[in-house]
Design a protein around this motif. Structure first.
Motif, PDB file in Angstrom:
ATOM      1  N   ALA A 135       0.829  -1.212   0.000  1.00  0.00           N
ATOM      2  CA  ALA A 135       0.000   0.000   0.000  1.00  0.00           C
ATOM      3  C   ALA A 135       0.865   1.265   0.000  1.00  0.00           C
ATOM      4  O   ALA A 135       0.332   2.377   0.029  1.00  0.00           O
ATOM      5  CB  ALA A 135      -0.914   0.003   1.218  1.00  0.00           C
ATOM      6  N   GLY A 136       2.198   1.100  -0.034  1.00  0.00           N
ATOM      7  CA  GLY A 136       3.090   2.239  -0.167  1.00  0.00           C
ATOM      8  C   GLY A 136       3.691   2.764   1.130  1.00  0.00           C
ATOM      9  O   GLY A 136       4.379   3.792   1.132  1.00  0.00           O
ATOM     10  N   PHE A 137       3.477   2.063   2.254  1.00  0.00           N
ATOM     11  CA  PHE A 137       4.045   2.506   3.526  1.00  0.00           C
ATOM     12  C   PHE A 137       5.506   2.062   3.652  1.00  0.00           C
ATOM     13  O   PHE A 137       5.934   1.080   3.046  1.00  0.00           O
ATOM     14  CB  PHE A 137       3.238   1.939   4.695  1.00  0.00           C
ATOM     15  CG  PHE A 137       1.835   2.481   4.800  1.00  0.00           C
ATOM     16  CD1 PHE A 137       1.586   3.726   5.344  1.00  0.00           C
ATOM     17  CD2 PHE A 137       0.755   1.732   4.334  1.00  0.00           C
ATOM     18  CE1 PHE A 137       0.293   4.226   5.435  1.00  0.00           C
ATOM     19  CE2 PHE A 137      -0.547   2.220   4.425  1.00  0.00           C
ATOM     20  CZ  PHE A 137      -0.774   3.483   4.973  1.00  0.00           C
ATOM     21  N   ASP A 138       6.248   2.792   4.479  1.00  0.00           N
ATOM     22  CA  ASP A 138       7.631   2.462   4.827  1.00  0.00           C
ATOM     23  C   ASP A 138       7.548   1.608   6.094  1.00  0.00           C
ATOM     24  O   ASP A 138       7.211   2.120   7.164  1.00  0.00           O
ATOM     25  CB  ASP A 138       8.403   3.760   5.067  1.00  0.00           C
ATOM     26  CG  ASP A 138       9.830   3.514   5.492  1.00  0.00           C
ATOM     27  OD1 ASP A 138      10.314   2.379   5.346  1.00  0.00           O
ATOM     28  OD2 ASP A 138      10.461   4.465   6.002  1.00  0.00           O
ATOM     29  N   VAL A 139       7.851   0.311   5.995  1.00  0.00           N
ATOM     30  CA  VAL A 139       7.539  -0.636   7.064  1.00  0.00           C
ATOM     31  C   VAL A 139       8.798  -1.286   7.636  1.00  0.00           C
ATOM     32  O   VAL A 139       9.679  -1.718   6.899  1.00  0.00           O
ATOM     33  CB  VAL A 139       6.593  -1.745   6.547  1.00  0.00           C
ATOM     34  CG1 VAL A 139       6.230  -2.725   7.668  1.00  0.00           C
ATOM     35  CG2 VAL A 139       5.328  -1.135   5.936  1.00  0.00           C
ATOM     36  N   VAL A 140       8.844  -1.357   8.966  1.00  0.00           N
ATOM     37  CA  VAL A 140       9.833  -2.166   9.675  1.00  0.00           C
ATOM     38  C   VAL A 140       9.059  -3.268  10.386  1.00  0.00           C
ATOM     39  O   VAL A 140       8.028  -3.014  11.013  1.00  0.00           O
ATOM     40  CB  VAL A 140      10.636  -1.330  10.690  1.00  0.00           C
ATOM     41  CG1 VAL A 140      11.557  -2.229  11.525  1.00  0.00           C
ATOM     42  CG2 VAL A 140      11.456  -0.266   9.972  1.00  0.00           C
ATOM     43  N   SER A 141       9.535  -4.508  10.277  1.00  0.00           N
ATOM     44  CA  SER A 141       8.802  -5.677  10.765  1.00  0.00           C
ATOM     45  C   SER A 141       9.539  -6.315  11.941  1.00  0.00           C
ATOM     46  O   SER A 141      10.657  -6.811  11.780  1.00  0.00           O
ATOM     47  CB  SER A 141       8.646  -6.706   9.641  1.00  0.00           C
ATOM     48  OG  SER A 141       8.053  -6.108   8.502  1.00  0.00           O
ATOM     49  N   ALA A 142       8.903  -6.303  13.105  1.00  0.00           N
ATOM     50  CA  ALA A 142       9.513  -6.870  14.308  1.00  0.00           C
ATOM     51  C   ALA A 142       8.651  -8.001  14.864  1.00  0.00           C
ATOM     52  O   ALA A 142       7.442  -8.032  14.667  1.00  0.00           O
ATOM     53  CB  ALA A 142       9.699  -5.788  15.369  1.00  0.00           C
ATOM     54  N   ASP A 143       9.292  -8.920  15.570  1.00  0.00           N
ATOM     55  CA  ASP A 143       8.579 -10.001  16.241  1.00  0.00           C
ATOM     56  C   ASP A 143       9.520 -10.604  17.274  1.00  0.00           C
ATOM     57  O   ASP A 143      10.746 -10.514  17.144  1.00  0.00           O
ATOM     58  CB  ASP A 143       8.145 -11.075  15.228  1.00  0.00           C
ATOM     59  CG  ASP A 143       6.981 -11.921  15.746  1.00  0.00           C
ATOM     60  OD1 ASP A 143       5.848 -11.692  15.302  1.00  0.00           O
ATOM     61  OD2 ASP A 143       7.221 -12.792  16.608  1.00  0.00           O
ATOM     62  N   GLY A 144       8.941 -11.216  18.303  1.00  0.00           N
ATOM     63  CA  GLY A 144       9.763 -11.870  19.312  1.00  0.00           C
ATOM     64  C   GLY A 144      10.189 -13.262  18.913  1.00  0.00           C
ATOM     65  O   GLY A 144      11.091 -13.846  19.517  1.00  0.00           O
ATOM     66  N   SER A 145       9.544 -13.828  17.890  1.00  0.00           N
ATOM     67  CA  SER A 145       9.822 -15.195  17.462  1.00  0.00           C
ATOM     68  C   SER A 145      10.692 -15.204  16.209  1.00  0.00           C
ATOM     69  O   SER A 145      10.302 -14.697  15.153  1.00  0.00           O
ATOM     70  CB  SER A 145       8.503 -15.926  17.163  1.00  0.00           C
ATOM     71  OG  SER A 145       8.740 -17.128  16.463  1.00  0.00           O
ATOM     72  N   ALA A 146      11.863 -15.810  16.327  1.00  0.00           N
ATOM     73  CA  ALA A 146      12.764 -15.916  15.181  1.00  0.00           C
ATOM     74  C   ALA A 146      12.139 -16.773  14.081  1.00  0.00           C
ATOM     75  O   ALA A 146      12.328 -16.504  12.886  1.00  0.00           O
ATOM     76  CB  ALA A 146      14.103 -16.506  15.620  1.00  0.00           C
ATOM     77  N   GLU A 147      11.389 -17.806  14.484  1.00  0.00           N
ATOM     78  CA  GLU A 147      10.748 -18.678  13.493  1.00  0.00           C
ATOM     79  C   GLU A 147       9.723 -17.906  12.668  1.00  0.00           C
ATOM     80  O   GLU A 147       9.627 -18.062  11.446  1.00  0.00           O
ATOM     81  CB  GLU A 147      10.063 -19.863  14.187  1.00  0.00           C
ATOM     82  CG  GLU A 147      10.999 -20.812  14.909  1.00  0.00           C
ATOM     83  CD  GLU A 147      11.885 -21.627  13.978  1.00  0.00           C
ATOM     84  OE1 GLU A 147      11.820 -21.428  12.744  1.00  0.00           O
ATOM     85  OE2 GLU A 147      12.648 -22.455  14.493  1.00  0.00           O
ATOM     86  N   MET A 148       8.939 -17.063  13.337  1.00  0.00           N
ATOM     87  CA  MET A 148       7.945 -16.260  12.627  1.00  0.00           C
ATOM     88  C   MET A 148       8.625 -15.292  11.656  1.00  0.00           C
ATOM     89  O   MET A 148       8.181 -15.131  10.511  1.00  0.00           O
ATOM     90  CB  MET A 148       7.074 -15.489  13.624  1.00  0.00           C
ATOM     91  CG  MET A 148       6.008 -16.331  14.291  1.00  0.00           C
ATOM     92  SD  MET A 148       4.709 -16.811  13.114  1.00  0.00           S
ATOM     93  CE  MET A 148       3.369 -17.238  14.230  1.00  0.00           C
TER      94      MET A 148
END
Length: 268
Positions: free
Chosen positions: A81-94
């Motif tokens: 959709a054109g956003f500047d995104v950083v993707s975080a999660d606590g699970s390395a597998e995810m």
């Protein structure tokens, strides 16, 4: 967490496992590999429509932190959709699965493994919006953990930033029993999701797949009013809560609540 781990471990008393750290051990690789069967990206996109994209654009948000990336569904939707995104999660597998899913769709997701309680240590810069979706906030069992996490989210936002956080309608489950249409969020065919055990301090859900495999998640049953109060106490100024993407609803009807919490200070 090692990718060789195949089985979940809850010990001899699974309903006593009420620990914030345990979710990392619940998302074993075999469960993560099935997660997209559970949510069904195409069906989920159709059911959600443009709610999150519209909500973010209405507030002029551009830089987004997805703190519950999971297998990447919302990160990919926001990137497209054109956003500047950083993707975080606590699970390395995810995160590994999210990166793979993003690459398959022609995107290189910027992924960061981070515990929310120390989010600002791991993720640098400020964001126009943080999205915490997929009933993820429910993994925090300790009130101090919930307060610290919301404070970290608040700190990572720009002065006029917005937090979008969703949760299951645990009020309805606790007060009236479980009933879900699966129209939103869990859209996969022939995947059964049901609460196996429920009390005021634990929601233990069972996930059964067509190949007869069964997994569990232990989560804290958040009440809607409680989440809204915590948000206000941390400093969020204005909170609007939607029920399954609708502004008006009967309290027991929605499967999910979506809280849109604004940081911007409003003088009385």
């Amino acid at each position: 967490m090692s990718s060789t781990v195949k089985q979940q471990e809850f010990g001899d008393a699974p309903t006593e496992v009420r620990d914030t750290e345990h979710y990392q051990h619940e998302y074993v690789k075999s469960f993560v590999d099935k997660w997209d069967e559970l949510i069904d990206w195409d069906s989920r996109k159709a059911s959600e429509g443009d709610f999150f994209i519209r909500t973010l654009k209405e507030r002029g948000a551009q830089r987004i932190l997805d703190v519950a990336t999971g297998t990447g569904f919302h990160s990919v939707q926001l990137v497209e959709a054109g956003f500047d995104v950083v993707s975080a999660d606590g699970s390395a597998e995810m995160l590994a699965k999210a990166f793979e899913n993003g690459r398959r769709r022609g995107h290189i997701l910027r992924t960061i493994q981070s515990d929310w309680r120390w989010l600002n240590r791991d993720v640098h810069g400020r964001f126009d919006a943080i999205v915490c979706l997929g009933n993820s906030f429910t993994h925090l069992f300790n009130e101090n953990d919930r307060r610290k996490t919301l404070a970290e989210f608040y700190s990572a936002l720009n002065h006029d930033g917005v937090l979008i956080l969703d949760q299951r309608n645990y009020d309805s489950i606790l007060d009236h029993g479980y009933s879900s249409t699966h129209t939103f969020y869990y859209c996969g065919d022939n995947v059964e999701v049901k609460p196996e055990y429920m009390d005021e301090g634990l929601a233990r859900f069972q996930y059964s797949f067509p190949d007869k495999s069964v997994y569990h998640l232990n989560m804290y049953p958040l009440r809607k009013a409680y989440v809204r109060r915590l948000m206000r106490e941390v400093g969020f100024q204005h909170i609007e809560t939607f029920g399954d993407f609708k502004e008006t609803y009967r309290e027991a009807e929605p499967d999910f609540f979506i809280h849109v919490a604004e940081k911007q200070y409003r003088e009385e």
